[in-house]
Design a protein around this motif. Structure first.
Motif, mmCIF file in Angstrom:
data_model
loop_
_atom_site.group_PDB
_atom_site.id
_atom_site.type_symbol
_atom_site.label_atom_id
_atom_site.label_comp_id
_atom_site.label_asym_id
_atom_site.label_seq_id
_atom_site.Cartn_x
_atom_site.Cartn_y
_atom_site.Cartn_z
ATOM 1 N N THR A 1 49.968 42.278 -9.637
ATOM 2 C CA THR A 1 50.818 42.342 -10.481
ATOM 3 C C THR A 1 52.260 42.945 -11.036
ATOM 4 N N ILE A 2 51.449 44.762 -11.119
ATOM 5 C CA ILE A 2 52.101 46.099 -11.556
ATOM 6 C C ILE A 2 52.272 46.227 -10.141
ATOM 7 N N SER B 1 64.438 43.959 -10.051
ATOM 8 C CA SER B 1 64.207 42.977 -9.931
ATOM 9 C C SER B 1 62.318 42.862 -10.433
ATOM 10 N N TRP B 2 61.537 43.221 -11.056
ATOM 11 C CA TRP B 2 61.108 42.896 -12.224
ATOM 12 C C TRP B 2 60.389 43.647 -12.813
ATOM 13 N N GLN C 1 45.689 41.633 -12.399
ATOM 14 C CA GLN C 1 47.096 42.762 -12.738
ATOM 15 C C GLN C 1 47.406 43.881 -11.428
ATOM 16 N N HIS D 1 51.240 41.179 -18.825
ATOM 17 C CA HIS D 1 50.598 40.928 -17.452
ATOM 18 C C HIS D 1 50.656 40.302 -17.015
ATOM 19 N N LYS D 2 52.142 39.941 -16.710
ATOM 20 C CA LYS D 2 52.715 39.098 -15.806
ATOM 21 C C LYS D 2 53.895 39.935 -15.487
ATOM 22 N N ARG D 3 54.469 39.797 -14.049
ATOM 23 C CA ARG D 3 55.526 40.366 -13.333
ATOM 24 C C ARG D 3 56.365 39.138 -13.779
ATOM 25 N N LEU E 1 58.751 41.583 -3.454
ATOM 26 C CA LEU E 1 59.170 42.781 -5.111
ATOM 27 C C LEU E 1 60.224 43.345 -4.438
ATOM 28 N N THR E 2 60.996 43.425 -3.429
ATOM 29 C CA THR E 2 62.356 44.274 -3.510
ATOM 30 C C THR E 2 63.353 43.401 -2.788
ATOM 31 N N GLU F 1 46.776 36.439 -13.654
ATOM 32 C CA GLU F 1 46.845 36.926 -12.136
ATOM 33 C C GLU F 1 46.548 38.356 -12.231
ATOM 34 N N ALA G 1 49.807 53.204 -11.164
ATOM 35 C CA ALA G 1 50.061 52.618 -11.728
ATOM 36 C C ALA G 1 48.342 51.067 -12.181
ATOM 37 N N PHE H 1 57.516 44.371 -15.488
ATOM 38 C CA PHE H 1 55.667 44.035 -15.959
ATOM 39 C C PHE H 1 55.997 43.819 -17.454
ATOM 40 N N ASN I 1 56.813 50.917 -14.741
ATOM 41 C CA ASN I 1 56.562 49.268 -15.118
ATOM 42 C C ASN I 1 57.234 47.580 -14.937
ATOM 43 N N ARG J 1 60.274 37.821 -13.837
ATOM 44 C CA ARG J 1 61.753 38.239 -12.925
ATOM 45 C C ARG J 1 63.168 37.988 -13.598
ATOM 46 N N PHE K 1 42.801 36.729 -17.049
ATOM 47 C CA PHE K 1 44.387 37.106 -17.240
ATOM 48 C C PHE K 1 44.067 36.342 -15.403
#
Lengths: 467, 84
Positions: free
Chosen positions: B52-53, A183-184, B49, A189-191, B74-75, B47, B14, A186, A64, A193, B45
């Protein structure tokens, strides 16, 4: 709050890393209550690491958060580093694996779940594994490693299951430092940063740490030493986590070879020199007790610290041994009746109507004289792998399928190719296309009779001994 | 309206855990989204899900084939530096 024990700072003096200096007993300085919990845990008590073995069960693939020193894509048999595994196990497979390891390595004392993702990002898999272990191996100590994000939610469950040791990876206590490491995250329900993500993670780690220590769980903190980012900050981390009851601090040097493809690896962030590591350890050891014999093991490591026998206990090796030992897994399930376990390829769940090669899941049934019981539906090829299996290489796929049905006596499907037929038969499982488009119930009764008359039914513990 | 999982998925499970519609199932060679169940999380939601993960850039795409997490998102690793 009553259960937390005051822990002395045990100075390690000029001691160097463990292996060479066996026989010292730093835990002798600990309060008796803690000593009893750590004397046979190779990661917590230095004098235990060459006498007692541990194994990690890779049952938790999801994560996560994203750390800059981790690359979730990489899972390759050529490398051996923390957080990496070659195969992910279902909880039942993990318990079968423990059983095989207990038989082969009597020094096994500790079973832990450390990933390859985060144990608490996979609560169903993690806790059902722990529950099975508690039932079948009440003497084994259980431990868990986590990034801490979901720890406040699960602290009570961890305590209730008798997990005595928890490791939390805490690389910073200041979001301004932590935002350079993750970097992030979870969260709800949101990512998230940047600093927002870092702040949530740190807050949850501290809350989780406190909830565990106030209930008497021993908590070790792992901190990855990242030169230029948290080297000067780690003494503050040590102070803070000790004030919240953490018992041991493990400062681990960053591993960041570019070929691992991590953010740090690709952006040129180097790991610390031995001298830098020593300097930071010295700066922290006035704050709390340090672990100095860590081997940064993989999430599926097996054996004494510093040795890793995970390949001996691969699913493929287990399939072979489970077959040889007949009823072993039945013992694990506490079932000593004559039962046939049968895998069925079926689309609709009523008829044996699916081609083996098209099946993405198999239905598993237990059949005996009286009844047919549906055990579960098992995904096949549901393996955590970025490479070979997903490329569709026949042998690899087949190994994954065999792993999924290792405990079955027979496989029923509408059709099956010659190569898989032979492999399944070689594994000691009876493949059959004879019941194509027959009702599952009827087919199961017929195959049960067939197995029984051909004396291919196993008889639980008895036949295991006879074999 | 449905998302898709494509090559690059590492089967880390995930997304399966967070999907509100139980639309994501294990498969070969990788996870699969049931288009009959996927709502892209509209109504549940803000976004989707799964995206998002998901830890892997490019593994989840929309109907037009556009990655919800494009390279580098992401990275922070620029695509030309990424090791495949």
């Amino acid at each position: 709050m009553g259960k937390r024990v005051e822990i002395p700072v045990v100075r390690a003096g000029s001691k160097q890393c463990g292996i060479a200096r066996c026989g010292s007993e730093p835990s002798a300085d600990l309060p008796e209550e803690i000593r009893k919990k750590v004397f046979d845990h190779p990661c917590y008590a230095e004098e235990a690491h060459h006498r007692f073995a541990r194994m990690h069960l890779p049952v938790a693939p999801a994560c996560n958060i994203q750390c800059h020193y981790c690359n979730r894509k990489y899972d390759c048999s050529n490398e051996s580093r923390p957080g990496v595994v070659s195969e992910v196990l279902q909880p039942e497979e993990a318990v079968a694996k423990v059983q095989a390891v207990v038989a082969a390595i009597p020094q096994l004392r500790v079973v832990g779940i450390a990933g390859p993702g985060d144990a608490l990002a996979n609560p169903k898999r993690t806790f059902s594994t722990f529950r099975l272990l508690r039932r079948h191996f009440p003497d084994l100590r259980l431990c868990l490693s986590t990034n801490g994000l979901m720890l406040p939610e699960w602290a009570s469950e961890i305590v209730a299951l008798g997990v005595e040791h928890v490791t939390i990876t805490i690389n910073a206590v200041d979001p301004a430092v932590a935002e350079r490491i993750y970097s992030w995250v979870f969260w709800k329900h949101k990512r998230l940063r940047g600093r927002e993500a870092a702040a949530v993670l740190l807050e949850r780690q501290m809350e989780g740490l406190e909830r565990l220590t106030e209930r008497g769980v021993l908590v070790k903190v792992n901190s990855v030493l990242i030169p230029g980012i948290n080297d000067d900050h780690l003494p503050e981390v040590a102070r803070r986590v000790r004030s919240l009851g953490a018992f041991l601090l493990n400062i681990m040097p960053l591993i960041s070879a570019p070929e691992f493809g991590t953010y740090f690896g690709l952006t040129g962030q180097r790991g610390p020199t031995e001298e830098e590591l020593r300097r930071v350890q010295q700066a922290c050891e006035g704050e709390m007790m340090l672990m100095r014999h860590c081997h940064q093991c993989r999430a599926d490591a097996i054996g004494l610290l510093g040795e890793d026998r995970h390949e001996e206990f691969s699913v493929q090796a287990l399939v072979a041994s489970a077959r040889r030992n007949g009823g072993q897994k039945r013992v694990a399930e506490g079932d000593r009746r004559r039962v046939a376990r049968v895998a069925v390829a079926s689309r609709d769940g009523r008829l044996v109507d699916e081609h083996f090669g098209h099946a993405t899941a198999l239905r598993i049934y237990d059949v005996d004289e009286e009844e047919v019981r549906e055990v579960e539906v098992r995904p096949i090829g549901h393996r955590y792998c970025s490479g070979e299996i997903s490329c569709g290489e026949g042998e690899e796929v087949l190994a994954a399928v065999l792993a999924a049905i290792y405990d079955c006596d027979a496989l029923l499907c509408a059709r099956i190719g010659i190569a898989p037929w032979e492999a399944i038969e070689a594994a000691g499982i009876v493949p059959s296309g004879e019941y194509a488009f027959v009702a599952i119930d009827e087919a199961l009764r017929a195959i049960y009779t067939e197995l029984k008359t051909s004396r291919r039914l196993r008889r639980g513990a008895e036949s295991a001994r006879a074999a | 309206m449905a998302l898709r999982i494509v090559d690059g998925c590492v089967n880390c499970t995930a997304c399966e855990e967070v999907c509100p519609n139980q639309a994501i199932v294990p498969g070969m060679p990788h996870y699969w989204i049931d288009p009959g169940r996927c709502t892209e999380c509209v109504g549940d939601f803000d976004e989707p899900q799964c995206a998002t993960i998901c830890p892997v850039e490019g593994a989840i795409v929309d109907e037009l084939g556009n990655a919800l997490n494009p390279p580098g998102s992401l990275t922070g690793i620029l695509p030309e530096r990424a090791i495949r």
